[in-house]
Enzyme design. Structure first.
Site, PDB file in Angstrom:
ATOM      1  N   VAL A 279      31.832 -17.164 -25.404  1.00  0.00           N
ATOM      2  CA  VAL A 279      31.718 -17.579 -26.819  1.00  0.00           C
ATOM      3  C   VAL A 279      30.088 -17.820 -27.448  1.00  0.00           C
ATOM      4  O   VAL A 279      29.493 -17.634 -28.715  1.00  0.00           O
ATOM      5  CB  VAL A 279      32.568 -18.693 -27.057  1.00  0.00           C
TER       6      VAL A 279
ATOM      7  N   ASN B 258      36.403 -25.916 -27.635  1.00  0.00           N
ATOM      8  CA  ASN B 258      36.448 -26.958 -26.144  1.00  0.00           C
ATOM      9  C   ASN B 258      35.874 -26.421 -25.643  1.00  0.00           C
ATOM     10  O   ASN B 258      35.149 -26.901 -24.637  1.00  0.00           O
ATOM     11  CB  ASN B 258      37.811 -26.936 -25.738  1.00  0.00           C
TER      12      ASN B 258
ATOM     13  N   SER C 238      29.888 -35.614 -25.607  1.00  0.00           N
ATOM     14  CA  SER C 238      30.127 -36.571 -24.441  1.00  0.00           C
ATOM     15  C   SER C 238      29.509 -37.153 -23.855  1.00  0.00           C
ATOM     16  O   SER C 238      28.491 -38.218 -25.117  1.00  0.00           O
ATOM     17  CB  SER C 238      30.110 -35.577 -22.785  1.00  0.00           C
TER      18      SER C 238
ATOM     19  N   TYR D  29      22.070 -30.355 -21.666  1.00  0.00           N
ATOM     20  CA  TYR D  29      23.666 -30.395 -22.204  1.00  0.00           C
ATOM     21  C   TYR D  29      23.551 -32.166 -22.715  1.00  0.00           C
ATOM     22  O   TYR D  29      24.667 -31.857 -23.755  1.00  0.00           O
ATOM     23  CB  TYR D  29      24.016 -30.873 -20.684  1.00  0.00           C
ATOM     24  N   ALA D  30      23.435 -32.602 -22.614  1.00  0.00           N
ATOM     25  CA  ALA D  30      22.826 -33.897 -23.686  1.00  0.00           C
ATOM     26  C   ALA D  30      22.321 -34.254 -25.196  1.00  0.00           C
ATOM     27  O   ALA D  30      23.324 -34.646 -25.938  1.00  0.00           O
ATOM     28  CB  ALA D  30      22.230 -35.402 -22.824  1.00  0.00           C
TER      29      ALA D  30
ATOM     30  N   LYS E  66      25.246 -31.638 -26.772  1.00  0.00           N
ATOM     31  CA  LYS E  66      26.346 -32.826 -27.560  1.00  0.00           C
ATOM     32  C   LYS E  66      26.195 -33.861 -28.243  1.00  0.00           C
ATOM     33  O   LYS E  66      26.938 -33.924 -29.213  1.00  0.00           O
ATOM     34  CB  LYS E  66      27.320 -33.291 -25.734  1.00  0.00           C
TER      35      LYS E  66
END
Ligand code: NAI
Length: 251
Positions: A61, A87, A144, A158-159, A162
């Site tokens: 993706v 997702n 998240s 990652y944070a 998100k």
């Protein structure tokens, strides 16, 4: 065709797999992506065995051209998309800022944010058609608990990704509601899926101490919320974030 169609990415494992099963039971045709072909083919067989109309779209993706081709293939097969769930996502490893390569940063952002942009842009014309037809098209993005608390060790990017998808989705929610598309998010806490497979099991188990419910979440419990969010029962939910975390964080 009259059957509604779900397009979902990163769906051969964990939350996505449970969501494909549940939506399939509910009468949706399923177009699901995952770059893990072994798991993707296994899920395709399972869904077909259960009498669900499904296509598997292998591919990464984070690749724009691949995403455009997957959406085109879905439309060629089913002619419509009623629900998109972005997702696919993951930690992509852990890295401290002073050791972080640019490649790592870009990969984590690409996987958790940019891929959702590619999918959404490609699928929006079909969602608008569905919205015009029945007024209840849905786009769901996955943020998240990390977007709120900065994530675990080495998960700062990652944070950030998100958190980016959270703000972006709220903007999209305002933009797309007049086209009959409701944009909402879910924000899982600690769900027991292969997402955590790189972390030692005893560490994962120890997280239960921080969770008022005293246990990890199950992917089925996330799929159930997704089922509600796309239903007409959620018809006035727009730009909302549903926390699914056993009380770990209350926003
Ligand atoms: P999972 O690791 O079980 O499943 C993710 C799937 O995405 C895997 O099948 C993987 O092959 C696929 N994938 C990864 N990179 C891909 C790529 N570039 N192209 C196509 N497919 C790719 O994870 P899980 O738990 O089901 O996570 C689903 C979503 O929920 C993710 O966005 C994750 O960030 C989010 N989430 C999960 C939490 C958890 O505790 N499990 C907590 C908060 C958010």
């Amino acid at each position: 065709m009259n059957q509604k169609v779900l397009f979902i990415t990163g769906a051969a494992s964990g939350i996505g797999r449970c969501t494909c099963r549940l939506f399939g039971q509910n009468g949706y045709a399923i177009a699901f992506n995952d770059y893990n072909q072994e798991n993707g083919n296994a899920l395709l067989q399972e869904l077909k065995g259960a009498g669900v109309s499904a296509i598997y779209l292998p591919g990464d993706v984070t690749d724009e051209k691949t995403v455009n081709e997957m959406v085109a293939q879905c439309l060629e097969t089913y002619g419509r998309i009623d629900v998109v769930i972005n997702n696919a996502g993951g930690l992509g490893g852990r890295s401290k800022i002073d050791e972080m390569s640019t490649e790592f940063y870009n990969h984590v952002m690409d996987l958790n944010m940019t891929s959702a942009f590619y999918v959404t842009r490609a699928a929006v014309p079909a969602l608008k058609k569905a919205g015009a037809e029945h007024g209840n098209a849905s786009l769901i993005n996955i943020t998240s608990i990390a977007a709120y608390n900065g994530g675990g060790p080495g998960a700062s990017v990652y944070a950030a990704a998100k958190a980016a998808i959270l703000g972006w989705s709220k903007g999209l929610a305002k933009e797309l509601i007049s086209s009959g598309i409701r944009v909402n998010l879910i924000s899982p806490g600690t769900i027991d899926t292969p997402f955590h497979s790189a972390t030692a099991r005893e560490i994962v188990e120890s997280w239960k101490n921080q969770i008022p419910a005293g246990r990890l979440g199950q992917p089925e419990e996330v799929a159930n919320v997704l089922e509600f969010l796309v239903s007409k029962k959620a018809s006035y939910l727009v730009g909302e974030v549903v926390q699914i975390n056993g009380g770990q964080m209350m926003d």
